[in-house]
Design a protein around this motif. Structure first.
Motif, PDB file in Angstrom:
ATOM      1  N   GLY A 163       0.628 -12.288 -59.846  1.00  0.00           N
ATOM      2  CA  GLY A 163      -0.583 -12.893 -60.322  1.00  0.00           C
ATOM      3  C   GLY A 163      -1.759 -12.177 -60.369  1.00  0.00           C
ATOM      4  O   GLY A 163      -2.800 -12.636 -60.889  1.00  0.00           O
ATOM      5  N   ALA A 164      -1.681 -10.849 -59.869  1.00  0.00           N
ATOM      6  CA  ALA A 164      -2.938  -9.969 -59.965  1.00  0.00           C
ATOM      7  C   ALA A 164      -3.201  -9.799 -61.482  1.00  0.00           C
ATOM      8  O   ALA A 164      -2.562  -9.758 -62.579  1.00  0.00           O
ATOM      9  N   ASP A 165      -4.594  -9.697 -61.973  1.00  0.00           N
ATOM     10  CA  ASP A 165      -5.074  -9.178 -63.151  1.00  0.00           C
ATOM     11  C   ASP A 165      -4.693  -8.081 -63.377  1.00  0.00           C
ATOM     12  O   ASP A 165      -4.913  -7.040 -62.913  1.00  0.00           O
ATOM     13  N   PRO A 166      -3.921  -7.753 -64.791  1.00  0.00           N
ATOM     14  CA  PRO A 166      -3.615  -6.303 -64.976  1.00  0.00           C
ATOM     15  C   PRO A 166      -4.670  -5.235 -65.101  1.00  0.00           C
ATOM     16  O   PRO A 166      -4.529  -4.191 -64.809  1.00  0.00           O
ATOM     17  N   GLN A 167      -6.158  -5.866 -65.358  1.00  0.00           N
ATOM     18  CA  GLN A 167      -7.107  -4.756 -65.315  1.00  0.00           C
ATOM     19  C   GLN A 167      -7.465  -4.458 -63.792  1.00  0.00           C
ATOM     20  O   GLN A 167      -7.925  -3.301 -63.462  1.00  0.00           O
ATOM     21  N   GLN A 168      -7.427  -5.574 -63.110  1.00  0.00           N
ATOM     22  CA  GLN A 168      -7.918  -5.412 -61.637  1.00  0.00           C
ATOM     23  C   GLN A 168      -6.890  -4.693 -60.760  1.00  0.00           C
ATOM     24  O   GLN A 168      -7.199  -3.964 -59.585  1.00  0.00           O
ATOM     25  N   ALA A 169      -5.570  -4.788 -60.805  1.00  0.00           N
ATOM     26  CA  ALA A 169      -4.422  -4.527 -60.031  1.00  0.00           C
ATOM     27  C   ALA A 169      -4.532  -2.939 -59.598  1.00  0.00           C
ATOM     28  O   ALA A 169      -4.609  -2.541 -58.535  1.00  0.00           O
ATOM     29  N   PRO A 170      -4.671  -2.005 -60.800  1.00  0.00           N
ATOM     30  CA  PRO A 170      -5.096  -0.581 -60.373  1.00  0.00           C
ATOM     31  C   PRO A 170      -6.061  -0.240 -59.587  1.00  0.00           C
ATOM     32  O   PRO A 170      -6.034   0.556 -58.540  1.00  0.00           O
ATOM     33  N   ILE A 171      -7.274  -0.985 -59.580  1.00  0.00           N
ATOM     34  CA  ILE A 171      -8.533  -0.810 -58.820  1.00  0.00           C
ATOM     35  C   ILE A 171      -8.258  -1.453 -57.520  1.00  0.00           C
ATOM     36  O   ILE A 171      -8.419  -0.872 -56.325  1.00  0.00           O
ATOM     37  N   ASP A 172      -7.316  -2.504 -57.102  1.00  0.00           N
ATOM     38  CA  ASP A 172      -7.104  -3.089 -55.962  1.00  0.00           C
ATOM     39  C   ASP A 172      -6.066  -2.169 -55.299  1.00  0.00           C
ATOM     40  O   ASP A 172      -6.305  -2.082 -53.963  1.00  0.00           O
ATOM     41  N   PHE A 173      -5.301  -1.580 -55.950  1.00  0.00           N
ATOM     42  CA  PHE A 173      -4.175  -0.736 -55.437  1.00  0.00           C
ATOM     43  C   PHE A 173      -5.007   0.586 -54.826  1.00  0.00           C
ATOM     44  O   PHE A 173      -4.989   0.916 -53.621  1.00  0.00           O
ATOM     45  N   ARG A 174      -6.034   1.091 -55.677  1.00  0.00           N
ATOM     46  CA  ARG A 174      -6.731   2.140 -54.804  1.00  0.00           C
ATOM     47  C   ARG A 174      -7.632   2.223 -53.856  1.00  0.00           C
ATOM     48  O   ARG A 174      -7.626   2.810 -52.979  1.00  0.00           O
ATOM     49  N   ALA A 175      -8.032   0.767 -54.031  1.00  0.00           N
ATOM     50  CA  ALA A 175      -8.848   0.200 -52.670  1.00  0.00           C
ATOM     51  C   ALA A 175      -8.091   0.240 -51.466  1.00  0.00           C
ATOM     52  O   ALA A 175      -8.492   0.497 -50.420  1.00  0.00           O
ATOM     53  N   ALA A 176      -6.658  -0.143 -51.520  1.00  0.00           N
ATOM     54  CA  ALA A 176      -5.833  -0.490 -50.448  1.00  0.00           C
ATOM     55  C   ALA A 176      -5.187   1.155 -49.979  1.00  0.00           C
ATOM     56  O   ALA A 176      -5.113   1.344 -48.895  1.00  0.00           O
ATOM     57  N   ARG A 177      -4.901   1.891 -51.146  1.00  0.00           N
ATOM     58  CA  ARG A 177      -4.422   3.185 -51.020  1.00  0.00           C
ATOM     59  C   ARG A 177      -5.317   4.381 -51.579  1.00  0.00           C
ATOM     60  O   ARG A 177      -4.949   4.646 -52.854  1.00  0.00           O
ATOM     61  N   PRO A 178      -6.441   4.762 -50.987  1.00  0.00           N
ATOM     62  CA  PRO A 178      -7.576   5.375 -51.575  1.00  0.00           C
ATOM     63  C   PRO A 178      -6.795   7.002 -52.015  1.00  0.00           C
ATOM     64  O   PRO A 178      -6.179   7.408 -51.493  1.00  0.00           O
ATOM     65  N   GLY A 179      -7.179   7.146 -53.250  1.00  0.00           N
ATOM     66  CA  GLY A 179      -6.414   8.065 -54.212  1.00  0.00           C
ATOM     67  C   GLY A 179      -5.102   7.733 -54.615  1.00  0.00           C
ATOM     68  O   GLY A 179      -4.506   8.385 -55.670  1.00  0.00           O
ATOM     69  N   GLY A 180      -4.713   6.752 -54.378  1.00  0.00           N
ATOM     70  CA  GLY A 180      -3.523   6.196 -55.139  1.00  0.00           C
ATOM     71  C   GLY A 180      -3.833   5.730 -56.527  1.00  0.00           C
ATOM     72  O   GLY A 180      -4.834   5.320 -56.908  1.00  0.00           O
ATOM     73  N   GLY A 181      -2.667   5.528 -57.369  1.00  0.00           N
ATOM     74  CA  GLY A 181      -2.639   4.949 -58.572  1.00  0.00           C
ATOM     75  C   GLY A 181      -1.860   5.889 -59.541  1.00  0.00           C
ATOM     76  O   GLY A 181      -1.489   6.969 -59.214  1.00  0.00           O
ATOM     77  N   PRO A 182      -1.502   5.528 -60.798  1.00  0.00           N
ATOM     78  CA  PRO A 182      -0.690   6.152 -61.786  1.00  0.00           C
ATOM     79  C   PRO A 182      -1.241   7.596 -61.740  1.00  0.00           C
ATOM     80  O   PRO A 182      -2.376   7.941 -61.869  1.00  0.00           O
ATOM     81  N   ASP A 183      -0.266   8.576 -62.217  1.00  0.00           N
ATOM     82  CA  ASP A 183      -0.429  10.030 -62.057  1.00  0.00           C
ATOM     83  C   ASP A 183      -0.263  10.460 -63.754  1.00  0.00           C
ATOM     84  O   ASP A 183       0.386  11.239 -63.832  1.00  0.00           O
ATOM     85  N   GLY A 184      -1.204   9.625 -64.387  1.00  0.00           N
ATOM     86  CA  GLY A 184      -1.449  10.246 -65.983  1.00  0.00           C
ATOM     87  C   GLY A 184      -0.683   9.144 -66.764  1.00  0.00           C
ATOM     88  O   GLY A 184      -0.246   8.292 -66.414  1.00  0.00           O
ATOM     89  N   PRO A 185      -0.947   9.273 -68.060  1.00  0.00           N
ATOM     90  CA  PRO A 185      -0.277   8.662 -68.905  1.00  0.00           C
ATOM     91  C   PRO A 185       0.962   8.193 -69.272  1.00  0.00           C
ATOM     92  O   PRO A 185       1.280   6.950 -69.312  1.00  0.00           O
ATOM     93  N   PRO A 186       1.998   8.983 -68.670  1.00  0.00           N
ATOM     94  CA  PRO A 186       3.268   8.397 -68.601  1.00  0.00           C
ATOM     95  C   PRO A 186       3.508   7.217 -67.662  1.00  0.00           C
ATOM     96  O   PRO A 186       4.280   6.178 -68.018  1.00  0.00           O
ATOM     97  N   GLN A 187       3.123   7.174 -66.609  1.00  0.00           N
ATOM     98  CA  GLN A 187       3.048   6.338 -65.686  1.00  0.00           C
ATOM     99  C   GLN A 187       2.249   5.066 -65.831  1.00  0.00           C
ATOM    100  O   GLN A 187       2.617   3.892 -65.864  1.00  0.00           O
ATOM    101  N   GLU A 188       1.091   5.327 -66.512  1.00  0.00           N
ATOM    102  CA  GLU A 188       0.075   4.141 -67.106  1.00  0.00           C
ATOM    103  C   GLU A 188       0.671   3.458 -68.281  1.00  0.00           C
ATOM    104  O   GLU A 188       0.696   2.308 -68.239  1.00  0.00           O
ATOM    105  N   ARG A 189       1.485   4.254 -69.124  1.00  0.00           N
ATOM    106  CA  ARG A 189       2.198   3.540 -70.012  1.00  0.00           C
ATOM    107  C   ARG A 189       3.397   2.811 -69.708  1.00  0.00           C
ATOM    108  O   ARG A 189       3.851   1.518 -70.288  1.00  0.00           O
ATOM    109  N   GLN A 190       3.999   3.077 -68.581  1.00  0.00           N
ATOM    110  CA  GLN A 190       5.106   2.553 -68.180  1.00  0.00           C
ATOM    111  C   GLN A 190       4.649   1.257 -67.397  1.00  0.00           C
ATOM    112  O   GLN A 190       5.137   0.109 -67.885  1.00  0.00           O
ATOM    113  N   ILE A 191       3.546   1.178 -66.590  1.00  0.00           N
ATOM    114  CA  ILE A 191       3.061  -0.010 -66.298  1.00  0.00           C
ATOM    115  C   ILE A 191       2.664  -1.059 -67.251  1.00  0.00           C
ATOM    116  O   ILE A 191       3.199  -2.223 -67.147  1.00  0.00           O
TER     117      ILE A 191
END
Length: 175
Positions: free
Chosen positions: A133-161
């Motif tokens: 139920g996470a908001d699609p815009q907020q989920a990457p921000i919350d992931f990075r807050a939990a795992r500093p430096g974490g997140g998709p590694d560029g457009p291919p991963q962003e597009r897959q998500i």
């Protein structure tokens, strides 16, 4: 040296399991100890066979001996080899996220890792967050807050998500 293992926030019922993310150095030498450290029962590996062979070759045998068909409920390990910085076909990714969500719904802890625990791990982590139920815009921000430096590694991963976001949002059974 204990390597960092981070918990990813889920909008989940109290009875749901907990989602953790980390790097290969935290799990490769002793996968069972890493699971025990956080109270998880399912290990998810996103590394290629070559990456495993180069650093902790015994880990491949551990994965194989604890793996069963994804979604069977018997698995203690799931292995979805994905190239560093890249993506694989959408269906196996969604199948893995479905298994992660099912384990969490059953109250089990899940520990996901790739090499650094940042990008490939983020794809699985963010899609799992969306399933709960996470908001699609907020989920990457919350992931990075939990795992500093974490997140998709560029457009291919962003597009897959982005491609899988809507399907992931319909996976969680007990919300």
């Amino acid at each position: 040296m204990l390597h960092r293992i981070d918990e990813v926030p889920l909008l989940a019922p109290e009875r749901a399991g907990r989602l953790f993310v980390t790097n290969f150095s935290a799990v490769g030498p002793d996968p069972q100890a890493a699971l025990d450290r956080v109270g998880a029962s399912l290990m998810v590996c996103m590394l290629t066979s070559r990456e495993v062979e180069l650093r902790y070759p015994d880990y491949a045998e551990w994965l194989r001996s604890h793996e069963s068909e994804i979604g069977s409920g018997d698995a203690r390990a799931a292995w979805l080899p994905t190239p560093d910085g890249g993506v694989i076909a959408d269906e196996p990714v969604l199948e893995l996220v479905t298994a992660v969500v099912a384990a969490l719904d059953a109250g089990d802890g899940v520990l996901v890792h790739c090499g650094a625990g940042m990008a490939r791990t983020a794809v699985i982590g963010i899609l799992t967050m969306l399933a709960f139920g996470a908001d699609p815009q907020q989920a990457p921000i919350d992931f990075r807050a939990a795992r500093p430096g974490g997140g998709p590694d560029g457009p291919p991963q962003e597009r897959q998500i982005a491609r899988l976001a809507e399907r992931a949002r319909h996976l969680q059974a007990t919300s």
